[in-house]
Every structure is written in structure tokens, then in C-alpha cells.
Design a protein around this motif. Structure first.
Motif, PDB file in Angstrom:
ATOM      1  N   ALA A   1       4.938  14.778  -3.523  1.00 43.54           N
ATOM      2  CA  ALA A   1       3.619  14.825  -4.166  1.00 43.54           C
ATOM      3  C   ALA A   1       3.007  13.456  -3.900  1.00 43.54           C
ATOM      4  CB  ALA A   1       3.761  15.061  -5.650  1.00 43.54           C
ATOM      5  N   ILE A   2       1.731  13.438  -3.540  1.00 40.50           N
ATOM      6  CA  ILE A   2       1.128  12.179  -3.091  1.00 40.50           C
ATOM      7  C   ILE A   2      -0.188  11.913  -3.828  1.00 40.50           C
ATOM      8  CG2 ILE A   2       0.103  10.977  -1.098  1.00 40.50           C
ATOM      9  CD1 ILE A   2       2.022  12.612   0.693  1.00 40.50           C
ATOM     10  N   GLU A   3      -0.358  10.666  -4.221  1.00 44.71           N
ATOM     11  CA  GLU A   3      -1.681  10.203  -4.665  1.00 44.71           C
ATOM     12  C   GLU A   3      -2.137   9.198  -3.618  1.00 44.71           C
ATOM     13  OE1 GLU A   3      -3.789  10.897  -7.246  1.00 44.71           O
ATOM     14  OE2 GLU A   3      -2.477  12.544  -7.884  1.00 44.71           O
TER      15      GLU A   3
ATOM     16  N   VAL B   1      -1.433  16.970  -3.345  1.00 44.18           N
ATOM     17  CA  VAL B   1      -2.035  15.710  -2.896  1.00 44.18           C
ATOM     18  C   VAL B   1      -3.243  15.431  -3.792  1.00 44.18           C
ATOM     19  CG1 VAL B   1      -3.220  14.508  -1.017  1.00 44.18           C
ATOM     20  CG2 VAL B   1      -1.250  15.967  -0.521  1.00 44.18           C
ATOM     21  N   ASN B   2      -3.229  14.299  -4.444  1.00 40.87           N
ATOM     22  CA  ASN B   2      -4.286  13.914  -5.393  1.00 40.87           C
ATOM     23  C   ASN B   2      -4.552  14.994  -6.442  1.00 40.87           C
ATOM     24  OD1 ASN B   2      -4.387  11.597  -3.887  1.00 40.87           O
ATOM     25  ND2 ASN B   2      -6.595  11.593  -3.632  1.00 40.87           N
TER      26      ASN B   2
ATOM     27  N   GLY C   1      -8.485  -2.578 -10.179  1.00 35.48           N
ATOM     28  CA  GLY C   1      -7.132  -3.123 -10.371  1.00 35.48           C
ATOM     29  C   GLY C   1      -6.194  -2.190 -11.110  1.00 35.48           C
ATOM     30  N   ALA C   2      -6.739  -1.223 -11.814  1.00 39.09           N
ATOM     31  CA  ALA C   2      -5.887  -0.298 -12.579  1.00 39.09           C
ATOM     32  C   ALA C   2      -5.488   0.929 -11.760  1.00 39.09           C
ATOM     33  CB  ALA C   2      -6.605   0.146 -13.859  1.00 39.09           C
ATOM     34  N   THR C   3      -6.170   1.175 -10.659  1.00 41.37           N
ATOM     35  CA  THR C   3      -6.015   2.456  -9.952  1.00 41.37           C
ATOM     36  C   THR C   3      -4.576   2.723  -9.496  1.00 41.37           C
ATOM     37  OG1 THR C   3      -8.314   2.424  -9.261  1.00 41.37           O
ATOM     38  CG2 THR C   3      -6.830   3.819  -7.975  1.00 41.37           C
ATOM     39  N   GLY C   4      -3.934   1.741  -8.909  1.00 39.58           N
ATOM     40  CA  GLY C   4      -2.558   1.946  -8.440  1.00 39.58           C
ATOM     41  C   GLY C   4      -1.613   2.272  -9.587  1.00 39.58           C
ATOM     42  N   VAL C   5      -1.867   1.673 -10.739  1.00 39.97           N
ATOM     43  CA  VAL C   5      -1.026   1.957 -11.909  1.00 39.97           C
ATOM     44  C   VAL C   5      -1.294   3.380 -12.395  1.00 39.97           C
ATOM     45  CG1 VAL C   5      -0.293   1.131 -14.183  1.00 39.97           C
ATOM     46  CG2 VAL C   5      -1.120  -0.507 -12.480  1.00 39.97           C
ATOM     47  N   TYR C   6      -2.554   3.797 -12.344  1.00 40.92           N
ATOM     48  CA  TYR C   6      -2.885   5.195 -12.653  1.00 40.92           C
ATOM     49  C   TYR C   6      -2.099   6.139 -11.745  1.00 40.92           C
ATOM     50  CZ  TYR C   6      -6.661   4.977 -16.084  1.00 40.92           C
ATOM     51  OH  TYR C   6      -7.368   4.809 -17.245  1.00 40.92           O
ATOM     52  N   GLN C   7      -2.120   5.839 -10.455  1.00 41.85           N
ATOM     53  CA  GLN C   7      -1.451   6.741  -9.495  1.00 41.85           C
ATOM     54  C   GLN C   7       0.021   6.927  -9.856  1.00 41.85           C
ATOM     55  OE1 GLN C   7      -2.407   4.444  -5.937  1.00 41.85           O
ATOM     56  NE2 GLN C   7      -3.724   6.092  -5.201  1.00 41.85           N
TER      57      GLN C   7
END
Lengths: 378, 135
Positions: free
Chosen positions: A279-281, A315-316, A329-335
């Protein structure tokens, strides 16, 4: 020396939105409280804070220190990580290395971004600083201009029409409808993509992400401590990153060089099927990048990614940067939080039982790229 | 003051002329002044001046609103292949939006990047404009 394993044992996130009534301290507090309260972890050795814009938008340096002071966590080690739009995965990378090395056992990763303190045109200006200030920014080149040039090069190379590349945002909005934390949880039609405002031709407003505030947190622990926690741990198998050449030095604009390097290294280490079994983000800051990333990861043939968009089940799932949102800056942590939930309790109405979960993030036109490989314990 | 004066002054050579970094190790040439070759990392590089002429390979017409950049909209951002074979991305000016196309011959011209209106410095740099035949 024995190398520690690294596990995510809990994750928390808030809905990305225009949180005008809350500052970054309140947003971070919400996710920190949630991620720690249910974890069974008693002490934290290190807090890594991911944030891209605090210097420019919040007038705040050393945001990790100020945040710890405000959260009553003054005795803990803390640092801020900033690598542009991929800062969130860079924070995970730092935390992963700290546990791997044995320097820390329990690490809290916080991604927080307050984007809506100013109108869009002001944010657009500081966002442009992910490019080389002296070479690009000062000469009035902005990230969507590059995405537009990439899209035109892609259409030309593969003999496609602009209309061929409209299903990605439609699919992302559809996914976001099931994600309670998404900023844009409404459906759109393909026609709406092309009738939305032109940002940099042929990139339209609905090819790109909305501006919103967000916070997400992860609690990581070492293999030694993981047996003491009740939660379903998810192993952080590998985190990697690379840098690519500047835009004007690239002869083939239809490739994302740093992402390509990471895809190749991950396949070399974990097998050719690592992406197809995951599963990919992925980082769809502009829809054209989504198509190219799918190709770089080996999920689609070159020039044909648009043909498989409707088949992409995992995917997403979040709706991606396009519709879940992109609080820098938060996006990667969300993923990573989303993938953690997807393989444990379920996320956005779905649960993934496959082998791997992979977060992919990048900054600007792939100026740096990062990947994190997660694996649920059997 | 929008920009640091020393920061702008230090790079003036690269803003007022098109300077290329030529690597004596790998032989590659890149737009802008790099301290090391951006391709191979060698510090054995020399800076050479471009003739400042080239051809538009690709372009976008951009309406992206950026603070203090509104007066330049819509702007044209183009990939220009210099006569030396090197690519540079820059703004295209003095051309009607309907006349922009690939293959247009352009040359570097000195134009305003930005200014500290209503008082203060005006920051100049190179953009590209169509070559006027016979000029």
C-alpha cells in the motif's frame, strides 16, 4: 553490535483544515496527547519535530524547544527537522536512525504546520523557497511553473492530450470522501479539473494541493521495548533518501531522478515486487508528478500511468496531497500515520493485508525524495 | 528591503551576465556559477561567459500569484537552450502571449527582477526576449 529494530506503535492525526482558532501548539498538543495516552510507553527519549515554515510564517525559530516548553516536556531531547516538503519523512528518518543506532528507545515524531496564518499569495512566496533561492526563486520561478514544464514535456514525449491526464485528481477526491481527516472530502468531475483556474498552464488549480493546517504524530519504539506495549506494532523496515540535480540540469524532464534512485535501491534490497505488494502513499503535489512517480516505482509503464489510475486500490487511500491536503512539514508524518492505521485498525474505510506499506515524499520537483518501508508483523 | 544587499551584490556577475560553470574533469557545462561541478562534484571548474543567445524549447504561461510578484503576471517561464548547448530556465519578456512558441530565438536582456518600491533598490537581472532580426 546489535542493531535495534524500529516499530511504530501508535499514530494520531487531525483533520487538515483552516484551523483559524488554533495555533501550532494546540494542533500539536492534540496529536501528542492522543498518541501517548494509548501507547503504554512511560518515557520518551527523543522528540523529533517536523516543520517547514515556522521561520517564515510563525516567526519562530527552534520550534521543537518552544513546543516542548509548552507541552511540559522539558527534560526530553528534541530537535527540529526541515527538508522542505519532505520534512515529515525526514523526521521519521532521524527517529529511525536514532533507534537503530541505540541512542534512543522511545521516540516521538511530531509533524505540525500552520499554513493559513496568511493568505495564499504570501504562502506561495515562502513555498517557492524550497527551490534554490539564488538561482530560481530570485528569478521568479515557482514550483508550479516547473510542474507545468514537466507536464508539457510528458505530453509531448508520449503523444498525449491534456485530457488524458485528468483522472488522478478525480480519483484522489473520491478517496478523500472516505477519509475523515482529509481537507477536501468532496467529489469532482473530470470536466471540473480542466475548467478550474489555470495556475501555470497546463497545470490547473485542481491538479494541485489545497493549503491547510495539520498535525500528526507517531510513536516509535525499539525491538527491546516493543514487547511491553499492547498495540499492534508495525515495523519500520527501512528509510532512505536522495537528492537530484536541479531542474535546468535535467535533460529528461519526464523522470524524477531522486525517486528513481530510491526505487532502485529499495528493489535491490527487498525485491522487485516491493512496490507492487505494498500500500503506497505518494507525493502528488502536482498531478503530473503522481503519474511519473507511479512509473518510477514500476507500477506503470512509461507514458501509460494514466491508464491504470482507476485500478489503483491501495495507492493514496488518503486522497493524497491533492485532496487529503499537504500541510508541508506534517505531510510525511500524515502518510506514515495513515499507512500505520491502514494495516492495523483500518483507514478511510479500508484495511490492507498485504506485505508492505510505503510512504514516498519529495520536495519541489523531486529536489529531494524520501521513502519509508513499513511492514506489519505477522 | 526584499533582498539582502550583500547577497544580491555577491552574485551580480551571475545576474547581469549568463555565466556557465565548465568542468575540467568531466567536461560538462552548466548554467549558473557553481563552486563545484553539479554533475561530478569536481572543484576543478572554470566560469565562462555565455553568448546569451538561444532557442525556446518549452514554456509555460503562469498566473501563479506570489506576493510582490503580481505586477509581472501573467509571466512566461521558458526553458531556453543556449547556443552553447546548455539549458537555462528563465522569464521570457517583450513578446505577446499569443506569439510564444517553441523554436523562438531569444537573447538575454537586462530587466527588473524586483524593487523596493517606493524607495530603495531596484534589483536587475537577465530575462529573455526575442531576437530582433537585423538588430
Amino acid at each position: 553490535m546489535e542493531v535495534s529494530e524500529v516499530y511504530v506503535i501508535n499514530s494520531a492525526l487531525i483533520k487538515i483544515d483552516r484551523h483559524f482558532n488554533k495555533g501550532y501548539k494546540e494542533l500539536a498538543n492534540e496529536v501528542v496527547s492522543e498518541v501517548i495516552s494509548k501507547s503504554g510507553i512511560e518515557s520518551i527519549d527523543l522528540v523529533v519535530v517536523s516543520n517547514m515554515l515556522s521561520d517564515c510564517i510563525l516567526d519562530q525559530l527552534d520550534i521543537s524547544t518552544i513546543l516542548m516548553q509548552n507541552l511540559g516536556m522539558t527534560k526530553v531531547r528534541t530537535l527540529r527537522v526541515e527538508t522542505g516538503e519532505s520534512s515529515g519523512l525526514a523526521a521519521l528518518e532521524a527517529a529511525w536512525m536514532a533507534i537503530k543506532s541505540g541512542a534512543a528507545e522511545n521516540v516521538l515524531v511530531i509533524g505540525v504546520e500552520k499554513v493559513t496564518e496568511y493568505p495564499t499569495y504570501k504562502i506561495n512566496k515562502v513555498y517557492g523557497k524550497v527551490l534554490d533561492y539564488e538561482v530560481e526563486f530570485i528569478r521568479n520561478i515557482t514550483p508550479p511553473d516547473y510542474a507545468a514544464l514537466v507536464m508539457k514535456a510528458y505530453l509531448k514525449k508520449y503523444g498525449l492530450k491534456r485530457e488524458d491526464l485528468i483522472m488522478w485528481p478525480v480519483k484522489m477526491h473520491d478517496n478523500a470522501c472516505r477519509n475523515a481527516y482529509a481537507q477536501l472530502s468532496f467529489g469532482i468531475t473530470p470536466e471540473k479539473v480542466l475548467t478550474s483556474m489555470v495556475i501555470s498552464d497546463p497545470i490547473h488549480l485542481l491538479d494541485t494541493f489545497p493549503l491547510g493546517d495539520g498535525a500528526a504524530a507517531l510513536l516509535l519504539t525499539s525491538g527491546k521495548a516493543v514487547s511491553n506495549v499492547a498495540a499492534e506494532p508495525v515495523k519500520v523496515v527501512y528509510v532512505d533518501s536522495a537528492v537530484s540535480a536541479q531542474f535546468h540540469l535535467r535533460e529528461d524532464l519526464t523522470r524524477l531522478p531522486a525517486t528513481a534512485v530510491l526505487a532502485s535501491r529499495l528493489k535491490e534490497k527487498f525485491g522487485d515486487k516491493v512496490f507492487t505488494e505494498a500500500a503506497i502513499e505518494l507525493h502528488d503535489s502536482y498531478s503530473i508528478y503522481a503519474y511519473i512517480i507511479l512509473e518510477e516505482l514500476g507500477l506503470a509503464e512509461r507514458g501509460k500511468a494514466y491508464e491504470i489510475v482507476s485500478e489503483l486500490e491501495f495507492v493514496n487511500v488518503s486522497g493524497g496531497l491533492k485532496a487529503r491536503g499537504h500541510p508541508f512539514g506534517a505531510t510525511g508524518v500524515y502518510q506514515v500515520a495513515e499507512l500505520h492505521k491502514l494495516v492495523t485498525e483500518g483507514f478511510a474505510g479500508r484495511k490492507f493485508d498485504g506485505k508492505y506499506a510505503i510512504a514516498h515524499s519529495m520536495s519541489g520537483p523531486d529536489y529531494n525524495a524520501r521513502v519509508a518501508l513499513l511492514q506489519k508483523l505477522a | 528591503m526584499k533582498y539582502s544587499i550583500p547577497k544580491f551584490w555577491r552574485r551580480k556577475e551571475g545576474y547581469y551576465q549568463i555565466i556557465l560553470t565548465k568542468c575540467r574533469e568531466c567536461g560538462k557545462v552548466a548554467f549558473f556559477t557553481y563552486v563545484r561541478c553539479p554533475y561530478c562534484g569536481s572543484s576543478n571548474v572554470e566560469l565562462v561567459k555565455s553568448c546569451g543567445r538561444g532557442v525556446v524549447e518549452e514554456f509555460t504561461i503562469s498566473y501563479n500569484r506570489v506576493e510582490e510578484g503580481e505586477e509581472y503576471l501573467p509571466k512566461i517561464i521558458a526553458i531556453v537552450r543556449l547556443n552553447e548547448g546548455v539549458r537555462v530556465v528563465g522569464e521570457l519578456v517583450d513578446i505577446d502571449l499569443s506569439e510564444v512558441k517553441e523554436g523562438v530565438e531569444v537573447e538575454a536582456v537586462l530587466r527588473r527582477f524586483s524593487s523596493d518600491d517606493p524607495h530603495g533598490l531596484i534589483y536587475y537581472g537577465l530575462k529573455f526576449a526575442p531576437v530582433i532580426k537585423g538588430a
